[in-house]
Design a protein around this motif. Sequence first.
Motif, PDB file in Angstrom:
ATOM      1  N   THR A 254       0.813  -1.213   0.000  1.00 22.32           N
ATOM      2  CA  THR A 254       0.000   0.000   0.000  1.00 22.32           C
ATOM      3  C   THR A 254       0.849   1.267   0.000  1.00 22.32           C
ATOM      4  N   LEU A 255       2.127   1.129   0.251  1.00 25.85           N
ATOM      5  CA  LEU A 255       3.056   2.256   0.151  1.00 25.85           C
ATOM      6  C   LEU A 255       4.140   1.856  -0.834  1.00 25.85           C
ATOM      7  N   LYS A 256       4.109   2.457  -1.999  1.00 28.26           N
ATOM      8  CA  LYS A 256       5.056   2.121  -3.055  1.00 28.26           C
ATOM      9  C   LYS A 256       6.212   3.122  -3.002  1.00 28.26           C
ATOM     10  N   VAL A 257       7.394   2.627  -2.706  1.00 27.95           N
ATOM     11  CA  VAL A 257       8.557   3.498  -2.544  1.00 27.95           C
ATOM     12  C   VAL A 257       9.663   3.182  -3.545  1.00 27.95           C
ATOM     13  N   GLY A 258       9.393   2.296  -4.488  1.00 24.30           N
ATOM     14  CA  GLY A 258      10.332   1.998  -5.561  1.00 24.30           C
ATOM     15  C   GLY A 258      11.724   1.659  -5.077  1.00 24.30           C
ATOM     16  N   PRO A 259      12.733   2.366  -5.618  1.00 27.52           N
ATOM     17  CA  PRO A 259      14.116   2.035  -5.296  1.00 27.52           C
ATOM     18  C   PRO A 259      14.493   2.311  -3.839  1.00 27.52           C
ATOM     19  N   TYR A 260      13.633   3.010  -3.118  1.00 28.61           N
ATOM     20  CA  TYR A 260      13.934   3.332  -1.724  1.00 28.61           C
ATOM     21  C   TYR A 260      13.571   2.194  -0.778  1.00 28.61           C
ATOM     22  N   ALA A 261      12.931   1.164  -1.300  1.00 34.54           N
ATOM     23  CA  ALA A 261      12.551   0.021  -0.467  1.00 34.54           C
ATOM     24  C   ALA A 261      13.780  -0.619   0.171  1.00 34.54           C
ATOM     25  N   LYS A 262      14.888  -0.661  -0.564  1.00 30.12           N
ATOM     26  CA  LYS A 262      16.111  -1.263  -0.003  1.00 30.12           C
ATOM     27  C   LYS A 262      16.630  -0.471   1.195  1.00 30.12           C
ATOM     28  N   LEU A 263      16.534   0.860   1.126  1.00 32.28           N
ATOM     29  CA  LEU A 263      16.949   1.687   2.265  1.00 32.28           C
ATOM     30  C   LEU A 263      16.063   1.403   3.483  1.00 32.28           C
ATOM     31  N   LEU A 264      14.759   1.315   3.251  1.00 28.58           N
ATOM     32  CA  LEU A 264      13.841   1.041   4.354  1.00 28.58           C
ATOM     33  C   LEU A 264      14.027  -0.377   4.882  1.00 28.58           C
ATOM     34  N   GLU A 265      14.327  -1.319   3.985  1.00 31.66           N
ATOM     35  CA  GLU A 265      14.583  -2.695   4.421  1.00 31.66           C
ATOM     36  C   GLU A 265      15.821  -2.757   5.309  1.00 31.66           C
TER      37      GLU A 265
ATOM     38  N   LYS B 247       7.333  12.428  -3.482  1.00 32.21           N
ATOM     39  CA  LYS B 247       6.330  12.332  -4.532  1.00 32.21           C
ATOM     40  C   LYS B 247       5.797  10.904  -4.632  1.00 32.21           C
ATOM     41  N   GLN B 248       6.673   9.914  -4.556  1.00 30.39           N
ATOM     42  CA  GLN B 248       6.230   8.510  -4.619  1.00 30.39           C
ATOM     43  C   GLN B 248       5.293   8.191  -3.465  1.00 30.39           C
ATOM     44  N   VAL B 249       5.628   8.650  -2.276  1.00 32.03           N
ATOM     45  CA  VAL B 249       4.782   8.402  -1.109  1.00 32.03           C
ATOM     46  C   VAL B 249       3.438   9.098  -1.290  1.00 32.03           C
TER      47      VAL B 249
ATOM     48  N   ASP C 166       1.967  10.016  -4.050  1.00 29.80           N
ATOM     49  CA  ASP C 166       1.219   9.369  -5.130  1.00 29.80           C
ATOM     50  C   ASP C 166       0.603   8.049  -4.680  1.00 29.80           C
ATOM     51  N   SER C 167       1.282   7.325  -3.815  1.00 30.72           N
ATOM     52  CA  SER C 167       0.751   6.039  -3.352  1.00 30.72           C
ATOM     53  C   SER C 167      -0.387   6.221  -2.357  1.00 30.72           C
ATOM     54  N   GLU C 168      -0.548   7.427  -1.825  1.00 29.05           N
ATOM     55  CA  GLU C 168      -1.611   7.686  -0.869  1.00 29.05           C
ATOM     56  C   GLU C 168      -2.878   8.223  -1.527  1.00 29.05           C
ATOM     57  N   LYS C 169      -2.851   8.410  -2.845  1.00 23.20           N
ATOM     58  CA  LYS C 169      -4.024   8.926  -3.563  1.00 23.20           C
ATOM     59  C   LYS C 169      -5.003   7.834  -3.864  1.00 23.20           C
TER      60      LYS C 169
END
Length: 77
Positions: free
Chosen positions: A33-44, A70-72, A74-77
């Motif tokens: 439900t939260l699409k963060v693209g290439p930043y997922a690795k940082l959060l992981e 912007k990605q965050v 956009d995923s909340e819309k």
Amino acid sequence: MFAGPVGGAVGAIGGMTLDKYGGKIWQRVLDGTLKVGPYAKLLESAAKQGPAAVGTMHLFLMNKNPEYKKQVEDSEK
């Protein structure tokens, strides 16, 4: 800023908030439900250190990285 018991209380409240917030952010990344693209690795990577680290990383990226923000948003819309 704050010292002694007041500083300890402020730090504890801030830590609890980041723990709670970080856990929610990471759960949203995992369930898609939260699409963060290439930043997922940082959060992981942050998730391996605990929910407070995820919350901290998320807040840092939201404030310093317009693409992530912007990605965050956009995923909340």
